[in-house]
Design an enzyme around this catalytic site. Structure first.
Site, PDB file in Angstrom:
ATOM      1  CG  HIS A   1       5.997   2.773   1.610  1.00 26.12           C
ATOM      2  ND1 HIS A   1       4.655   3.038   1.656  1.00 26.12           N
ATOM      3  CD2 HIS A   1       6.258   1.980   2.676  1.00 26.12           C
ATOM      4  CE1 HIS A   1       4.115   2.436   2.698  1.00 26.12           C
ATOM      5  NE2 HIS A   1       5.059   1.791   3.337  1.00 26.12           N
TER       6      HIS A   1
ATOM      7  CD  GLN B   1       9.292  -1.166  11.764  1.00 31.27           C
ATOM      8  OE1 GLN B   1       8.328  -1.861  11.977  1.00 31.27           O
ATOM      9  NE2 GLN B   1       9.455  -0.528  10.617  1.00 31.27           N
TER      10      GLN B   1
ATOM     11  CD  GLN C   1       4.662  -6.148  11.152  1.00 33.30           C
ATOM     12  OE1 GLN C   1       5.535  -6.765  10.563  1.00 33.30           O
ATOM     13  NE2 GLN C   1       4.634  -4.831  11.180  1.00 33.30           N
TER      14      GLN C   1
ATOM     15  CG  ASN D   1      -2.066   1.008   1.015  1.00 32.85           C
ATOM     16  OD1 ASN D   1      -2.338   1.813   1.872  1.00 32.85           O
ATOM     17  ND2 ASN D   1      -2.693   0.993  -0.136  1.00 32.85           N
TER      18      ASN D   1
ATOM     19  N   GLY E   1      12.111   3.854   7.770  1.00 31.31           N
ATOM     20  CA  GLY E   1      11.652   5.226   7.957  1.00 31.31           C
ATOM     21  C   GLY E   1      11.709   5.649   9.423  1.00 31.31           C
TER      22      GLY E   1
ATOM     23  CB  SER F   1       0.418   6.409   8.089  1.00 32.64           C
ATOM     24  OG  SER F   1      -0.168   5.186   8.474  1.00 32.64           O
ATOM     25  CB  SER F   2      -0.700   2.159   4.731  1.00 33.16           C
ATOM     26  OG  SER F   2       0.536   2.086   4.071  1.00 33.16           O
ATOM     27  NE  ARG F   3      -2.578   0.592  11.206  1.00 34.28           N
ATOM     28  CZ  ARG F   3      -1.394  -0.007  11.230  1.00 34.28           C
ATOM     29  NH1 ARG F   3      -0.304   0.692  11.009  1.00 34.28           N
ATOM     30  NH2 ARG F   3      -1.293  -1.306  11.461  1.00 34.28           N
TER      31      ARG F   3
HETATM   32  O1  PAF Z   1       7.373  -0.948   8.770  1.00 38.24           O
HETATM   33  C1  PAF Z   1       6.799  -1.882   8.191  1.00 38.24           C
HETATM   34  O2  PAF Z   1       6.159  -1.707   7.161  1.00 38.24           O
HETATM   35  C2  PAF Z   1       6.901  -3.285   8.771  1.00 38.24           C
HETATM   36  O3  PAF Z   1       6.883  -3.252  10.158  1.00 38.24           O
HETATM   37  C3  PAF Z   1       8.095  -4.076   8.246  1.00 38.24           C
HETATM   38  C4  PAF Z   1       9.419  -3.443   8.666  1.00 38.24           C
HETATM   39  C5  PAF Z   1       8.042  -4.170   6.729  1.00 38.24           C
HETATM   40  C6  PAF Z   1       8.080  -5.508   8.810  1.00 38.24           C
HETATM   41  O4  PAF Z   1       6.922  -6.184   8.428  1.00 38.24           O
END
Ligand code: PAF
Length: 294
Positions: free
Chosen positions: A38, A156, A62, A33, A150, A188-190
């Site tokens: 990205h 993360q 996740q 998405n 990012g 954000s995709s959301r």
């Molecule tokens: O940031 C994300 O999109 C995800 O957490 C990742 C790093 C691709 C792991 O699934």
């Protein structure tokens, strides 16, 4: 652009590029998405690597809520078009059963202790174990020289850096600044799930973090004593705007620990629900000043 769905195919292609032709591989893991945020990661990878590999995989491990996983937008065709235009050399887009074969339940998980249990980790139990596990698997499949993440998902980013250092993954981790809409909302995709009315209110999260940063900068001698009051003000403002904050926090930027009076490299982080959508954002303070575009 090569489109690969099997683990064996991606490993063979990457090995050939790296070992046979001596190419430097830059890797961008995503859940698809794709948006301009990205594509900034892919552009960075393009500048730093000879070959760019992007993964699109919505990682079930996740997601702490099944509805979030089922509602996560899957737009593979459009993603592939954008990636080809952005100059990616390979797209790895496995099915969930390819990454986690049904006959072989996941028996090993990667847990980055400490960091994975606070802030996002506290609000989303198990989330970071899922992230660390899938990223470790992807690193082993692709074996990149460099991987790009990012700063929007700052915790993360630190988690992955911690995993790479602890487990000696031979990969460099590069970070790319958050891309924002003109009104400050972090991409954000959301965001696409917000109603038009909620979308109009959403930048309040950025504005609250920004005002908190500016208030910190004005009174460096009062750090960290003034932080609870500043965060309470931001929390009240967000609630007034219809948000339900999960957390708002000011932490040390290098390890997300609680800051002391001498710490000057900090990060203001926030996560809040709006219109059934969970938004997160963060802003950095470097040497006591706002570190970001004005
Ligand atoms: O940031 C994300 O999109 C995800 O957490 C990742 C790093 C691709 C792991 O699934």
């Amino acid at each position: 652009m090569r489109v690969l769905r099997d683990q064996g195919q991606v490993t063979a292609l990457c090995r050939e590029w790296r070992s046979r032709y001596g190419r430097r591989l830059a890797f961008v893991p995503t859940m698809g998405n794709l948006h301009a945020g990205h594509l900034a990661l892919v552009r960075h990878a393009r500048e730093r690597g000879d070959r760019v590999v992007v993964s699109v995989f919505v990682n079930p491990l996740q997601f702490d809520r099944p509805d979030d996983l089922s509602r996560y937008p899957r737009t593979l065709e459009a993603d592939a078009r954008l990636l080809a235009e952005a100059g990616a050399d390979a797209l790895f887009c496995p099915e969930a059963t390819e990454m986690y074969p049904e006959h072989e339940p996941v028996t090993a998980r990667v847990v980055v202790s400490g960091l994975s249990r606070i802030l996002e980790g506290e609000s989303r139990p198990g989330h970071f174990d899922g992230v660390a596990t899938v990223v470790a698997k992807l690193f082993n499949l692709v074996q990149p020289d460099l991987a790009v993440f990012g700063e929007k998902d700052y915790q993360q980013l630190l988690l992955i850096r911690g995993m790479v250092a602890s487990l000696n993954f031979p990969v460099l981790i590069d970070a790319v600044p958050t891309v924002r809409e003109d009104d400050g909302l972090a991409l954000s995709s959301r965001n696409a799930r917000l109603s038009p009315e909620a979308r109009a209110r959403a930048p309040e999260l950025y504005r609250c973090l920004r005002d908190t940063v500016d208030a910190c900068v004005l009174e460096p001698d009062q750090w960290p004593d003034i932080f609870p009051e500043l965060l309470a003000t931001a929390d009240a403002r967000l609630r007034d705007a219809g948000f339900r904050p999960d957390y708002l926090s000011i932490r040390r930027a290098d390890d997300l620990g609680e800051p002391g009076p001498a710490d000057r490299d900090l990060i203001v982080l926030g996560a809040a629900w709006l219109d059934g959508v969970r938004l997160i954002d963060n802003l950095r303070l470097l040497h006591g000043k706002f570190a970001g575009p004005a």
